[in-house]
Write a protein that holds these residues in place. Structure first.
Motif, PDB file in Angstrom:
ATOM      1  N   GLU A  12       0.640  -1.275   0.172  1.00 57.08           N
ATOM      2  CA  GLU A  12       0.059  -0.027  -0.223  1.00 57.08           C
ATOM      3  C   GLU A  12       0.758   1.133  -0.258  1.00 57.08           C
ATOM      4  O   GLU A  12       2.469   0.908  -0.084  1.00 57.08           O
ATOM      5  N   GLY A  13       0.650   2.536   0.085  1.00 56.79           N
ATOM      6  CA  GLY A  13       1.160   3.435  -0.290  1.00 56.79           C
ATOM      7  C   GLY A  13       0.887   4.640  -1.516  1.00 56.79           C
ATOM      8  O   GLY A  13       0.469   4.171  -2.028  1.00 56.79           O
ATOM      9  N   LEU A  14       1.982   5.087  -1.816  1.00 56.88           N
ATOM     10  CA  LEU A  14       2.278   5.891  -2.468  1.00 56.88           C
ATOM     11  C   LEU A  14       2.218   5.345  -3.731  1.00 56.88           C
ATOM     12  O   LEU A  14       3.232   4.432  -3.957  1.00 56.88           O
ATOM     13  N   LEU A  15       1.516   5.639  -4.720  1.00 56.96           N
ATOM     14  CA  LEU A  15       1.867   4.973  -6.192  1.00 56.96           C
ATOM     15  C   LEU A  15       1.900   6.403  -7.555  1.00 56.96           C
ATOM     16  O   LEU A  15       0.373   7.562  -6.585  1.00 56.96           O
ATOM     17  N   LEU A  16       2.572   7.166  -7.978  1.00 61.44           N
ATOM     18  CA  LEU A  16       2.669   7.881  -8.806  1.00 61.44           C
ATOM     19  C   LEU A  16       1.398   7.447  -9.884  1.00 61.44           C
ATOM     20  O   LEU A  16       1.526   6.303 -10.542  1.00 61.44           O
ATOM     21  N   LEU A  17       0.499   8.483 -10.826  1.00 61.92           N
ATOM     22  CA  LEU A  17      -0.081   8.094 -11.599  1.00 61.92           C
ATOM     23  C   LEU A  17       0.266   9.151 -12.994  1.00 61.92           C
ATOM     24  O   LEU A  17       0.500  10.781 -12.496  1.00 61.92           O
ATOM     25  N   THR A  18       0.196   9.412 -14.327  1.00 62.83           N
ATOM     26  CA  THR A  18       0.464  10.574 -15.149  1.00 62.83           C
ATOM     27  C   THR A  18      -0.656   9.942 -17.127  1.00 62.83           C
ATOM     28  O   THR A  18      -0.473   8.753 -16.832  1.00 62.83           O
ATOM     29  N   ASN A  19      -0.588  10.756 -17.542  1.00 68.72           N
ATOM     30  CA  ASN A  19      -1.250  10.351 -18.237  1.00 68.72           C
ATOM     31  C   ASN A  19      -0.748  10.802 -20.054  1.00 68.72           C
ATOM     32  O   ASN A  19      -0.817  10.607 -20.726  1.00 68.72           O
ATOM     33  N   ASP A  20       1.263  10.836 -19.299  1.00 66.29           N
ATOM     34  CA  ASP A  20       1.781  11.258 -20.089  1.00 66.29           C
ATOM     35  C   ASP A  20       3.264   9.843 -20.265  1.00 66.29           C
ATOM     36  O   ASP A  20       4.117   9.369 -19.215  1.00 66.29           O
ATOM     37  N   GLY A  21       2.832   8.908 -21.482  1.00 67.64           N
ATOM     38  CA  GLY A  21       4.023   7.730 -21.667  1.00 67.64           C
ATOM     39  C   GLY A  21       5.820   8.269 -21.240  1.00 67.64           C
ATOM     40  O   GLY A  21       6.507   7.310 -20.753  1.00 67.64           O
ATOM     41  N   GLU A  22       5.919   9.159 -22.208  1.00 67.62           N
ATOM     42  CA  GLU A  22       7.320   9.671 -21.670  1.00 67.62           C
ATOM     43  C   GLU A  22       7.919  10.036 -20.420  1.00 67.62           C
ATOM     44  O   GLU A  22       8.725   9.272 -20.085  1.00 67.62           O
ATOM     45  N   LEU A  23       6.852  10.854 -19.877  1.00 73.91           N
ATOM     46  CA  LEU A  23       6.838  11.326 -18.244  1.00 73.91           C
ATOM     47  C   LEU A  23       6.920   9.601 -17.607  1.00 73.91           C
ATOM     48  O   LEU A  23       8.221   9.672 -16.977  1.00 73.91           O
ATOM     49  N   LYS A  24       6.548   8.728 -17.749  1.00 79.08           N
ATOM     50  CA  LYS A  24       6.271   7.249 -16.759  1.00 79.08           C
ATOM     51  C   LYS A  24       7.676   6.696 -17.177  1.00 79.08           C
ATOM     52  O   LYS A  24       7.642   6.593 -16.335  1.00 79.08           O
ATOM     53  N   ARG A  25       8.134   6.250 -18.419  1.00 80.26           N
ATOM     54  CA  ARG A  25       9.822   6.369 -18.275  1.00 80.26           C
ATOM     55  C   ARG A  25      10.176   7.290 -18.214  1.00 80.26           C
ATOM     56  O   ARG A  25      10.979   6.178 -17.292  1.00 80.26           O
ATOM     57  N   LYS A  26      10.046   7.952 -18.359  1.00 79.35           N
ATOM     58  CA  LYS A  26      11.603   8.861 -17.228  1.00 79.35           C
ATOM     59  C   LYS A  26      11.675   8.336 -16.215  1.00 79.35           C
ATOM     60  O   LYS A  26      12.765   8.397 -15.700  1.00 79.35           O
ATOM     61  N   LEU A  27      10.370   8.603 -15.629  1.00 79.87           N
ATOM     62  CA  LEU A  27      10.324   8.754 -13.694  1.00 79.87           C
ATOM     63  C   LEU A  27      10.459   6.833 -12.970  1.00 79.87           C
ATOM     64  O   LEU A  27      11.204   6.597 -12.217  1.00 79.87           O
ATOM     65  N   GLU A  28      10.798   5.791 -14.419  1.00 82.15           N
ATOM     66  CA  GLU A  28      11.159   4.517 -13.983  1.00 82.15           C
ATOM     67  C   GLU A  28      12.266   4.219 -14.317  1.00 82.15           C
ATOM     68  O   GLU A  28      12.928   3.065 -14.106  1.00 82.15           O
ATOM     69  N   LEU A  29      13.354   5.248 -14.943  1.00 82.20           N
ATOM     70  CA  LEU A  29      14.337   4.651 -15.442  1.00 82.20           C
ATOM     71  C   LEU A  29      15.141   4.328 -14.238  1.00 82.20           C
ATOM     72  O   LEU A  29      15.715   5.237 -13.418  1.00 82.20           O
ATOM     73  N   PRO A  30      16.027   3.205 -14.358  1.00 79.16           N
ATOM     74  CA  PRO A  30      17.196   3.641 -13.110  1.00 79.16           C
ATOM     75  C   PRO A  30      18.117   4.060 -13.276  1.00 79.16           C
ATOM     76  O   PRO A  30      18.532   4.608 -11.819  1.00 79.16           O
ATOM     77  N   SER A  31      19.013   5.425 -14.473  1.00 79.14           N
ATOM     78  CA  SER A  31      19.606   6.190 -14.173  1.00 79.14           C
ATOM     79  C   SER A  31      18.773   7.457 -12.980  1.00 79.14           C
ATOM     80  O   SER A  31      19.672   8.353 -12.480  1.00 79.14           O
TER      81      SER A  31
END
Length: 235
Positions: free
Chosen positions: A86-105
């Protein structure tokens, strides 16, 4: 759609996809103007335990998308939390932003409050701080703080930067501990704070712009009204 002759650029039907366009070009599909992409937006969501972080579930379990407000636009989750987390989950409408936030780098720290069955000592977590290997998979060092003992359980705060599948649970199991509650309290600079379970709140454009390096206000949508609480959908 292009091969079927349904797409036109500046009034001329095109027959190939290798065509560069700019914001000044008019693109139509079936005679209707193609809308410009929505500016990137980001929401905080307090995921309850018992929901899966997928659009559909083969086992028929309820998903986070069954729980979100009806007036929320189409969104994607940034990473996942497993069924019992449970807890914090980020949601976005933008696929590019999603990928950026998930990148290990990106290397953003994710922090969790973890309830563990047993009586660990600070030394119990030493292997996790050094970086542990599980079934041939090397985990990066974690930050682990033993907070308090509460009856038969202990509470700890864990910080990770990778976000692998069930990483915290697997790491605790590797040192002989069983996790019976897992709450993500932050993802990079974004905090769960006092957001109530099931609630959704949009990040303000200025904060989004500052934290993610968006160029100007045109790249961030105007925020909706804060929505710390809302009526759930009827099931």
């Amino acid at each position: 759609m292009i091969e079927a002759g349904r797409v036109a650029v500046n009034g001329k039907v095109i027959d190939r996809a290798a065509l560069n366009v700019t914001d000044k070009d008019r693109i139509t599909v079936d005679g209707r103007d193609l809308k410009a992409p929505e500016p990137p937006r980001l929401w905080l969501y307090h995921k309850p335990a018992g929901l899966v972080t997928t659009t559909r579930d083969e086992q028929g379990r309820q998903t986070i998308f069954d729980d979100l407000p009806d007036d929320l636009p189409r969104v994607m989750s940034v990473g996942r939390l497993d069924l019992n987390s449970e807890g914090l989950l980020l949601l976005t409408n933008d696929g590019e932003l999603k990928r950026k936030l998930e990148l290990p780098s990106t290397g953003w720290l994710r922090k969790y409050r973890v309830r563990i069955k047993g009586r660990p000592t600070d030394a119990t977590f030493a292997p996790l701080r050094q970086g542990i290997e599980i079934d041939g998979e090397k985990f990066q060092p974690m930050s682990v703080t033993l907070d308090r003992q509460q009856g038969a359980n202990a509470w700890a705060t864990v910080g990770i930067r990778e976000g692998r599948n069930r990483e915290v649970r697997r790491a605790m199991e590797a040192v002989g501990l069983s996790v019976n509650r897992l709450i993500r309290v932050s993802y990079g600079p974004f905090q769960l704070g006092n957001l109530k379970t099931g609630a959704v709140e949009e990040i303000r454009p200025r904060i989004l712009r500052d934290q993610l390096g968006l160029k100007d206000e045109k790249e961030a949508a105007k925020p909706g009204k804060p929505r710390p609480q809302r009526t759930r959908r009827k099931r």
